[in-house]
Design an enzyme around this catalytic site. Structure first.
Site, PDB file in Angstrom:
ATOM      1  N   LYS A  31      25.409  66.366   3.015  1.00 31.52           N
ATOM      2  CA  LYS A  31      26.573  65.503   3.262  1.00 31.52           C
ATOM      3  C   LYS A  31      27.751  66.326   3.806  1.00 31.52           C
ATOM      4  O   LYS A  31      27.894  67.510   3.479  1.00 31.52           O
ATOM      5  CB  LYS A  31      26.975  64.722   2.013  1.00 31.52           C
ATOM      6  CG  LYS A  31      27.675  65.510   0.947  1.00 31.52           C
ATOM      7  CD  LYS A  31      28.430  64.599  -0.033  1.00 31.52           C
ATOM      8  CE  LYS A  31      29.371  65.422  -0.882  1.00 31.52           C
ATOM      9  NZ  LYS A  31      30.494  64.795  -1.458  1.00 31.52           N
ATOM     10  N   LYS A  57      27.433  71.844  -7.928  1.00 34.48           N
ATOM     11  CA  LYS A  57      28.642  72.678  -7.864  1.00 34.48           C
ATOM     12  C   LYS A  57      28.560  73.842  -8.850  1.00 34.48           C
ATOM     13  O   LYS A  57      29.073  74.924  -8.579  1.00 34.48           O
ATOM     14  CB  LYS A  57      29.893  71.839  -8.108  1.00 34.48           C
ATOM     15  CG  LYS A  57      30.193  70.895  -6.937  1.00 34.48           C
ATOM     16  CD  LYS A  57      31.591  70.297  -6.991  1.00 34.48           C
ATOM     17  CE  LYS A  57      31.857  69.467  -5.753  1.00 34.48           C
ATOM     18  NZ  LYS A  57      33.120  68.767  -5.764  1.00 34.48           N
ATOM     19  N   LYS A  62      34.189  68.745   1.922  1.00 27.77           N
ATOM     20  CA  LYS A  62      35.374  69.597   2.055  1.00 27.77           C
ATOM     21  C   LYS A  62      35.056  71.032   1.663  1.00 27.77           C
ATOM     22  O   LYS A  62      35.668  71.964   2.142  1.00 27.77           O
ATOM     23  CB  LYS A  62      36.484  69.111   1.124  1.00 27.77           C
ATOM     24  CG  LYS A  62      37.052  67.766   1.463  1.00 27.77           C
ATOM     25  CD  LYS A  62      38.348  67.560   0.679  1.00 27.77           C
ATOM     26  CE  LYS A  62      38.477  66.153   0.190  1.00 27.77           C
ATOM     27  NZ  LYS A  62      37.880  65.941  -1.150  1.00 27.77           N
TER      28      LYS A  62
HETATM   29  N1  AQP Z   1      29.987  62.835   3.384  1.00 26.89           N
HETATM   30  C1  AQP Z   1      30.489  61.719   2.850  1.00 26.89           C
HETATM   31  N2  AQP Z   1      30.098  60.513   3.302  1.00 26.89           N
HETATM   32  C2  AQP Z   1      30.628  59.376   2.785  1.00 26.89           C
HETATM   33  N3  AQP Z   1      31.549  59.360   1.789  1.00 26.89           N
HETATM   34  C3  AQP Z   1      31.974  60.555   1.316  1.00 26.89           C
HETATM   35  N4  AQP Z   1      32.873  60.897   0.366  1.00 26.89           N
HETATM   36  C4  AQP Z   1      32.942  62.235   0.270  1.00 26.89           C
HETATM   37  N5  AQP Z   1      32.088  62.808   1.133  1.00 26.89           N
HETATM   38  C5  AQP Z   1      31.467  61.786   1.809  1.00 26.89           C
HETATM   39  C6  AQP Z   1      33.669  59.937  -0.392  1.00 26.89           C
HETATM   40  O1  AQP Z   1      35.022  60.341  -0.308  1.00 26.89           O
HETATM   41  C7  AQP Z   1      35.694  59.969  -1.504  1.00 26.89           C
HETATM   42  C8  AQP Z   1      36.528  61.087  -2.025  1.00 26.89           C
HETATM   43  O2  AQP Z   1      35.781  62.206  -2.347  1.00 26.89           O
HETATM   44  P1  AQP Z   1      36.403  63.350  -3.253  1.00 26.89           P
HETATM   45  O3  AQP Z   1      37.583  63.954  -2.656  1.00 26.89           O
HETATM   46  O4  AQP Z   1      36.558  62.872  -4.632  1.00 26.89           O
HETATM   47  O5  AQP Z   1      35.342  64.461  -3.259  1.00 26.89           O
HETATM   48  P2  AQP Z   1      33.838  64.492  -3.042  1.00 26.89           P
HETATM   49  O6  AQP Z   1      33.139  63.205  -3.264  1.00 26.89           O
HETATM   50  O7  AQP Z   1      33.339  65.618  -3.868  1.00 26.89           O
HETATM   51  O8  AQP Z   1      33.837  64.763  -1.497  1.00 26.89           O
HETATM   52  P3  AQP Z   1      33.945  66.030  -0.637  1.00 26.89           P
HETATM   53  O9  AQP Z   1      34.954  65.741   0.405  1.00 26.89           O
HETATM   54  O10 AQP Z   1      32.616  66.365  -0.137  1.00 26.89           O
HETATM   55  O11 AQP Z   1      34.502  67.193  -1.507  1.00 26.89           O
HETATM   56  P4  AQP Z   1      33.709  68.406  -2.162  1.00 26.89           P
HETATM   57  O12 AQP Z   1      33.291  69.288  -1.063  1.00 26.89           O
HETATM   58  O13 AQP Z   1      34.735  69.000  -3.044  1.00 26.89           O
HETATM   59  O14 AQP Z   1      32.533  67.842  -2.889  1.00 26.89           O
HETATM   60  C9  AQP Z   1      34.637  59.489  -2.481  1.00 26.89           C
HETATM   61  O15 AQP Z   1      34.660  58.075  -2.522  1.00 26.89           O
HETATM   62  C10 AQP Z   1      33.361  59.975  -1.884  1.00 26.89           C
HETATM   63  O16 AQP Z   1      32.278  59.136  -2.207  1.00 26.89           O
END
Ligand code: AQP
Length: 336
Positions: free
Chosen positions: A199, A113, A202
């Site tokens: 992966k 990031k 968001k």
């Molecule tokens: N692609 C994924 N596959 C499986 N699990 C996932 N998680 C996120 N992406 C995947 C799981 O979702 C939970 C919440 O995640 P978060 O909102 O804390 O943010 P993150 O892990 O950083 O996920 P994002 O949605 O991809 O957001 P950004 O783009 O901001 O990084 C966690 O339990 C995570 O493991």
């Protein structure tokens, strides 16, 4: 016998997608009856990257409503908003002071990031894993169900707790409970629809890369129609040369509720033209009841407010007790 404690959360940044659902929330729902659960909307995490103040509160409510719509049961689970519990910020500061800087600099999520943000990267983004450690440790969580991407942060939480206990706990009475990750094999890593090696996320600028839980049927259809595939006829799991194929079959398996063997047999002679409508129908059917329930909850804001008020009251009680224990171990003068 008292139940073990579970804690987990999702950031209210943008839309909840199938990765968040299949990697995290659906697993919370499946295991919740066996545990005493705290599920928070981690809004303090959401400001570690640039954010829109006008959207934060709405996104926070949406996320809480989605927890309920996905099946979180208030009989065994509490839902609350992280920033409503002051102990999260305070414990983060205390843990910051015992966490070596180089532990944080090694975190893959920070490196990835930070790269995207260049000069503007905040201290908060570096500190994200310490805030996450505080979230978990405040509730004496035994288990933390997350997707594969959060495994390194969970290991850091364990390291911080062990270090704290070594320095400030008495051998037989650790101050902080050391938690275990709970990572299911299936859905632990849902990949992007536009690149099967990345992966689903968001923060991916392309909307076509993910299916959101609140996407209407037309959007789901369009995204699956446009998703990346390969030119090979016959679909199979686990071929490292075909990451998109493995991801789409896995999505179909998880959304349809079929077994891996059933899907492998059903799809072994298919081409993409035959498979995509099947996946589309499975996704629409799986998301429809969640979307209907979500709408009913959002139409009843008083109910949602009361859920978050009750959740915060219970969370505050547990979190403040841990914070008091930590401050006592660190030698702070008690409040007169
Ligand atoms: N692609 C994924 N596959 C499986 N699990 C996932 N998680 C996120 N992406 C995947 C799981 O979702 C939970 C919440 O995640 P978060 O909102 O804390 O943010 P993150 O892990 O950083 O996920 P994002 O949605 O991809 O957001 P950004 O783009 O901001 O990084 C966690 O339990 C995570 O493991």
């Amino acid at each position: 016998m008292t139940k073990q404690r579970v804690l987990s959360g999702v950031q209210p940044t943008g839309n909840l997608h199938l990765g968040n659902y299949l990697g995290a929330i659906r697993n919370w729902v499946e295991i919740q009856q066996e545990y005493d659960n705290f599920f928070c909307v981690v809004d303090l995490h959401a400001i570690t990257v640039p954010h829109d103040p006008k959207a934060l509160a709405d996104n926070t409510l949406t996320m809480a409503a989605l927890y309920l719509a996905c099946g979180i049961d208030l009989e065994c689970s509490n839902i609350f908003v992280q920033s409503h519990i002051k102990a999260h910020s305070e414990l983060t500061w205390l843990l910051n002071c015992i966490t070596p800087l180089n532990w944080l600099e090694r975190m893959i999520q920070f490196k990835e990031k930070a790269l995207k943000q260049g000069e503007n990267v905040s201290v908060g983004l570096l500190d994200y894993p310490v805030l996450m450690a505080a979230d978990i440790l405040l509730y004496n969580a035994d288990k933390v169900p997350v997707g594969e991407d959060q495994k390194q942060h969970l290991e850091l939480t364990r390291d911080i707790a062990i270090r704290f206990n070594d320095k400030f706990g008495k051998k037989k009475e650790p101050v902080l409970k050391v938690p275990d990750p709970l990572i299911r094999q299936q859905g632990a890593r849902v990949m992007s629809l536009t690149d099967g090696t990345k992966k689903m996320s968001k923060s991916d600028p392309s909307e076509l890369s993910r299916i959101n839980l609140l996407d209407p049927p037309d959007a789901i259809k369009k995204k699956i129609k446009k998703c990346k595939t390969d030119p090979v006829k016959g679909l199979a799991f686990d071929d490292p040369e075909r990451p998109e194929c493995n991801n789409l079959l896995t999505l179909y398996q998880l959304l349809s509720g079929k077994t891996k063997e059933e899907v492998a047999t059903e799809c072994q002679d298919m081409g993409w033209g035959q498979f995509k409508p099947l996946l589309t129908d499975a996704a629409i059917a799986a998301l429809e009841p969640i979307q209907n329930k979500y709408q009913a909850i959002m139409d009843n804001q008083d109910y949602l407010d009361s859920v978050l008020r009750d959740g915060a009251a219970k969370a505050d009680e547990v979190a403040n007790a841990t914070l008091a224990r930590v401050k006592n171990a660190l030698g702070f003068l008690p409040h007169p």
